[in-house]
Design a protein around this motif. Structure first.
Motif, PDB file in Angstrom:
ATOM      1  N   LEU A  38       6.759   5.226  -2.928  1.00  0.00           N
ATOM      2  CA  LEU A  38       5.692   4.114  -3.789  1.00  0.00           C
ATOM      3  C   LEU A  38       4.465   4.200  -2.639  1.00  0.00           C
ATOM      4  CD1 LEU A  38       4.262   3.089  -6.385  1.00  0.00           C
ATOM      5  CD2 LEU A  38       5.843   0.895  -5.860  1.00  0.00           C
ATOM      6  N   ARG A  39       4.788   3.395  -1.532  1.00  0.00           N
ATOM      7  CA  ARG A  39       3.959   2.991  -0.610  1.00  0.00           C
ATOM      8  C   ARG A  39       3.380   4.277  -0.051  1.00  0.00           C
ATOM      9  NH1 ARG A  39       6.713  -0.088   3.451  1.00  0.00           N
ATOM     10  NH2 ARG A  39       6.436  -1.765   1.973  1.00  0.00           N
ATOM     11  N   ALA A  40       4.068   5.512   0.122  1.00  0.00           N
ATOM     12  CA  ALA A  40       3.648   6.647   0.650  1.00  0.00           C
ATOM     13  C   ALA A  40       2.513   7.218  -0.396  1.00  0.00           C
ATOM     14  CB  ALA A  40       4.613   7.757   0.543  1.00  0.00           C
ATOM     15  N   ARG A  41       2.821   7.073  -1.682  1.00  0.00           N
ATOM     16  CA  ARG A  41       1.617   7.623  -2.567  1.00  0.00           C
ATOM     17  C   ARG A  41       0.508   6.785  -2.607  1.00  0.00           C
ATOM     18  NH1 ARG A  41       0.598  11.481  -5.618  1.00  0.00           N
ATOM     19  NH2 ARG A  41       2.719  11.459  -6.380  1.00  0.00           N
ATOM     20  N   GLN A  42       0.486   5.353  -2.441  1.00  0.00           N
ATOM     21  CA  GLN A  42      -0.535   4.406  -2.311  1.00  0.00           C
ATOM     22  C   GLN A  42      -1.442   4.641  -1.163  1.00  0.00           C
ATOM     23  OE1 GLN A  42       1.578   0.864  -2.451  1.00  0.00           O
ATOM     24  NE2 GLN A  42       1.538   0.357  -4.619  1.00  0.00           N
ATOM     25  N   VAL A  43      -0.634   5.087   0.142  1.00  0.00           N
ATOM     26  CA  VAL A  43      -1.159   5.194   1.107  1.00  0.00           C
ATOM     27  C   VAL A  43      -1.980   6.831   1.253  1.00  0.00           C
ATOM     28  CG1 VAL A  43      -0.928   6.091   3.797  1.00  0.00           C
ATOM     29  CG2 VAL A  43       0.143   3.757   2.725  1.00  0.00           C
ATOM     30  N   LEU A  44      -1.281   7.544   0.675  1.00  0.00           N
ATOM     31  CA  LEU A  44      -1.831   9.009   0.623  1.00  0.00           C
ATOM     32  C   LEU A  44      -3.221   8.772  -0.295  1.00  0.00           C
ATOM     33  CD1 LEU A  44      -1.630  11.912   1.225  1.00  0.00           C
ATOM     34  CD2 LEU A  44      -0.418  12.139  -1.033  1.00  0.00           C
TER      35      LEU A  44
END
Length: 174
Positions: A110-116
């Protein structure tokens, strides 16, 4: 006198496939761009482009896999447009990343999606095609219209930008 033979419109095969392929194409695009409105627009562009493409003389057979390929190209086109717009709005100056520092942290999806989503379009495109779609660097280069060497450099910068943003977000969430 014989009657002229009319070739059936190959777009009818696409129409037959539409009901089953639509959710798959939309899901593919939504999972990669993370924005429902953009995914809907790109799905529409995919099917419009597919109608034109399947009417060409040497078009491949219409299938869901082929439509996903068309969708991948439409998504890459979207990222290119977004990158050009961003480049026109601001000047981006990035320093060369330190590639000697290994990053072994666990990545939260989830954090990766937000960061991306916070990264530039060119970084989003490169990272998504490489790590979400699992394409090799030459295939990523072909989709982005870049050389393999330019794509490798882009991936190095994109990973560094992702890592910085991910670690920054991680520090704020603690």
């Amino acid at each position: 006198m014989t009657e002229p033979r009319v070739r059936p419109d190959p777009a009818f095969a696409l129409l037959e496939l539409y009901e089953t392929a639509l959710p798959e194409v939309f899901g593919y695009l939504l999972s990669r761009c993370g924005n429902r409105t953009i995914a809907e627009e790109l799905t529409s562009e995919t099917f419009l482009g597919a109608v034109s493409a399947c009417r060409k003389e040497y078009a491949p057979p219409v299938s869901t896999g082929w439509l996903i390929g068309v969708a991948r190209h439409k998504l890459a086109d979207h990222w290119r447009r977004k990158e050009r717009e961003e480049r026109g709005l601001r000047l981006v100056h990035e320093g060369e990343p330190d590639v000697t520092d290994p990053w072994d942290a666990q990545v939260d999806a989830l954090r990766a999606r937000q960061v991306l989503e916070t990264l530039g379009a060119h970084h989003q495109a490169a990272l998504t095609l490489r790590y979400v779609d699992g394409l090799g660097v030459p295939e990523v280069a072909a989709h982005l219209g870049r050389s393999v060497h330019a794509t490798e450099a882009l991936l190095v910068r994109a990973r560094a930008a992702f890592r910085r943003a991910y670690e920054e977000k991680e520090g704020r969430d603690v």
